[in-house]
Design an enzyme around this catalytic site. Structure first.
Site, PDB file in Angstrom:
ATOM      1  N   ASP A   1       0.834  -1.193   0.000  1.00 36.88           N
ATOM      2  CA  ASP A   1       0.000   0.000   0.000  1.00 36.88           C
ATOM      3  C   ASP A   1       0.876   1.253   0.000  1.00 36.88           C
ATOM      4  OD1 ASP A   1      -2.776   1.003   2.138  1.00 36.88           O
ATOM      5  OD2 ASP A   1      -2.196   1.520   0.101  1.00 36.88           O
TER       6      ASP A   1
ATOM      7  N   ASP B   1      -9.177  -1.045   3.291  1.00 37.14           N
ATOM      8  CA  ASP B   1      -8.724  -0.698   4.630  1.00 37.14           C
ATOM      9  C   ASP B   1      -9.615  -1.325   5.681  1.00 37.14           C
ATOM     10  OD1 ASP B   1      -8.007   2.622   3.468  1.00 37.14           O
ATOM     11  OD2 ASP B   1      -6.711   0.862   3.606  1.00 37.14           O
TER      12      ASP B   1
END
Lengths: 142, 438
Positions: free
Chosen positions: B195, B359
């Site tokens: 990420d 997330d």
């Protein structure tokens, strides 16, 4: 300039939309300007009509939850039915349809659950979900 | 008679916004912990998926073997995710937005229908609920179809959309907790690093995607959670809001991009006075609203069918700071950073913070995995993740661009998990045994 304090999202005051004569009154006016529960974040009245109609029509495909969402989404229409007559037509029918369908489905489900094998005989074992799932092999991730 | 607008402090609005992001994340984590607690069995069912393709863990292997195996699994997984994200970028570049939207809807349907159905079956078996197949199928069909509509249509009821996004995150996160233990932890760290790289490096796929979306001023079709914008009771706010929305829609029509049905209507710009200038600035910020994460989820879901999981990257929408709340000019100029979504948190066109569904999923996976050990680790990891989220939000406020939301929280969460498991638990248990504390 007339400053109005918007206290609820359902009552924005200056309304750029096709509901004349209802502005200026900010705090909890008796009739809402927005037909959706999201207030100013939701749809305008024309779009609401098409949405309500689409939800109502699609709900006939065995989708009572869609009717329920219709009623939830256009809750201000149910409460103030006179302000939005066209939308109210669809939302009311969605509410009725949802209640009828839920009543039928829950009565069947309760009969099935409470009656059990005594009422249905061997068919009960074939219809109940956990047996069916095991037969088809869905209960393990494999 | 003019009313004096009550000046709002930044703290009030900021707190409200943070709460509106933390609440769904907490709900998702809570639900995953409950599911994990209810559905664990001693014979742990492990799924075989692409995340375990390189190595399947057995309890008899040595520690080093397990670690190396987990590392291989994670590398394979991250590689697959990278490839899928690049494919996503390519499709978006070629303007196949319709295809992406349909794919997103399809993956949502598979997650809600099949994954949700399986988990419901587990629960039914666990509790011996005497439900018959007709009722079950009708209910599942309803649930899945309304869920697809809510993520597909841009103007569904906000509450319904948010609820379904949380449910999708919860289902996928539960599925991930079924991976073997070492693989899960190494995978989490690997995804956090991925990420970080994908959003911040100039060659990262997510950054490319965001920049593409901004340059074209389009929305990326993806599954992103966007809370309601905080409305301020400043004078003319509502008018401004309404105007802004209408203006924005017209503007989008004029752009005629053809893509974008996925306008987030909630992204009404928050509070500002209705001056056209602010409108212009606000609209100048592109609304990248959906992170391709949604698509990832879709691919994830599809993969799940064949028991293959591809994780998508997007989940994290870049976090953008909403600078809009204070009616000050300098903050408006700060708004020109776009709302990029993709990994991390993003700022919606309305200025609301956006958080990608990935997330949600990885936070919940961490907490779910912690729940498989003990509740003490759950509390510690939950606090660590929320702290990480707060730090990410602050960084968002600072940097005003898309940020990855995974790294800080995951690193803190993993650190706290191991510290709690190996240090704190011993301490607490010994204190309790000796009747000292607790």
């Amino acid at each position: 300039m007339e400053a109005s304090q918007a206290t609820t999202t359902e009552n924005p005051n200056p309304n750029p939309n096709p509901n004349p004569g209802r502005n200026l009154n900010s705090i909890s006016s008796s009739s809402p300007v927005w037909p959706t529960i999201d207030g100013s974040l939701g749809l305008s009245e024309e779009e609401s009509l098409s949405y309500a109609r689409r939800f109502y029509n699609f709900g006939f495909l065995l989708l009572p939850l869609l009717w329920a969402v219709n009623c939830f989404y256009f809750w201000p229409v149910l409460r103030h039915s006179r302000s939005f007559p066209r939308i109210h037509y669809y939302v009311l029918r969605s509410a009725v349809g949802f209640i009828v369908f839920t009543a039928l489905l829950s009565s069947w489900a309760l009969t099935f659950a409470i009656g059990g094998e005594r009422l249905f005989g061997p068919v009960w074992d074939q219809l109940v979900m956990y047996n069916l799932a095991e037969k088809v092999g869905l209960t393990s991730w494999s | 008679m003019a009313q004096i607008p009550r000046p709002r402090s930044v703290l009030e609005s900021l707190g409200e916004e943070i709460i509106r992001i933390i609440t769904p994340v907490s709900i998702c984590m809570f639900m995953v912990v409950i599911l994990v607690s209810i559905l664990t069995s001693d014979s742990s069912t492990t799924v075989s998926s692409i995340a375990t393709i390189a190595y399947s863990e057995t309890t008899s292997d040595t520690t080093w073997d397990k670690f190396v195996g987990a590392l291989l699994n994670s590398l394979v997984f991250v590689a697959v995710v990278t490839v899928v994200t690049f494919v996503l970028v390519l499709l978006f570049y070629l303007r196949c937005t319709k295809f992406l939207k349909y794919y997103m809807g399809f993956s949502a349907f598979v997650v809600l229908g099949f994954l949700g159905g399986e988990i419901a079956l587990f629960l039914i078996e666990d509790f011996d609920i005497p439900i018959d197949c007709i009722t079950f199928l009708v209910a599942l069909f309803n649930f899945a179809v309304v869920g697809v509509l809510s993520v597909f249509m841009s103007k569904m009821a906000i509450f319904v959309t948010q609820g379904y996004l949380v449910v999708i995150g919860m289902l996928v996160a539960y599925w991930f907790t079924l991976l073997p233990e070492w693989t899960t932890w190494v995978l989490l760290v690997a995804m956090a690093l991925y990420d970080l790289a994908a959003v911040l490096l100039p060659v990262g796929p997510l950054r490319l995607l965001v920049e593409l979306a901004i340059s074209r001023d389009e929305d990326i079709p993806a599954l992103v959670y966007e809370p309601r914008p905080v409305s301020y009771n400043d004078s003319g706010t509502s008018g401004g809001v309404t105007q802004r929305r209408v203006w924005r829609e017209r503007r989008n029509e004029n752009l005629n991009t053809g893509a974008n049905p996925n306008l987030n209507d909630n992204s009404v710009l928050v509070g500002n006075e209705n001056n056209a200038l602010s409108n212009l600035n606000a609209d100048g910020i592109s609304d990248s609203n959906s992170s391709p994460g949604g698509d990832s989820v879709a691919s994830l879901v599809r993969a799940e069918e064949g028991r293959v999981v591809e994780r998508d990257s997007e989940l994290a929408a870049p976090l953008l700071d909403r600078g809009m709340n204070a009616p000050q000019v300098e903050r408006e100029s700060a708004m020109t950073s776009e709302n990029l979504l993709l990994e991390g948190m993003g700022l919606g066109s309305s200025g609301a913070i956006k958080l990608g569904l990935g997330d949600f999923i990885f936070y919940s996976v961490l907490v779910g995995r912690a729940a498989l050990y003990d509740y003490m680790t759950v509390y510690a990891c939950y606090l660590a993740i929320i702290a990480g989220l707060g730090v990410t939000l602050m960084l968002l406020a600072l940097y005003q661009k898309a940020l990855p939301a995974l790294p800080v929280s995951i690193m803190l969460g993993v650190a706290f998990y191991f510290l709690t498991r190996f240090l704190l638990e011993v301490f607490v248990v010994q204190c309790s045994l000796n009747l000292l504390m607790f």
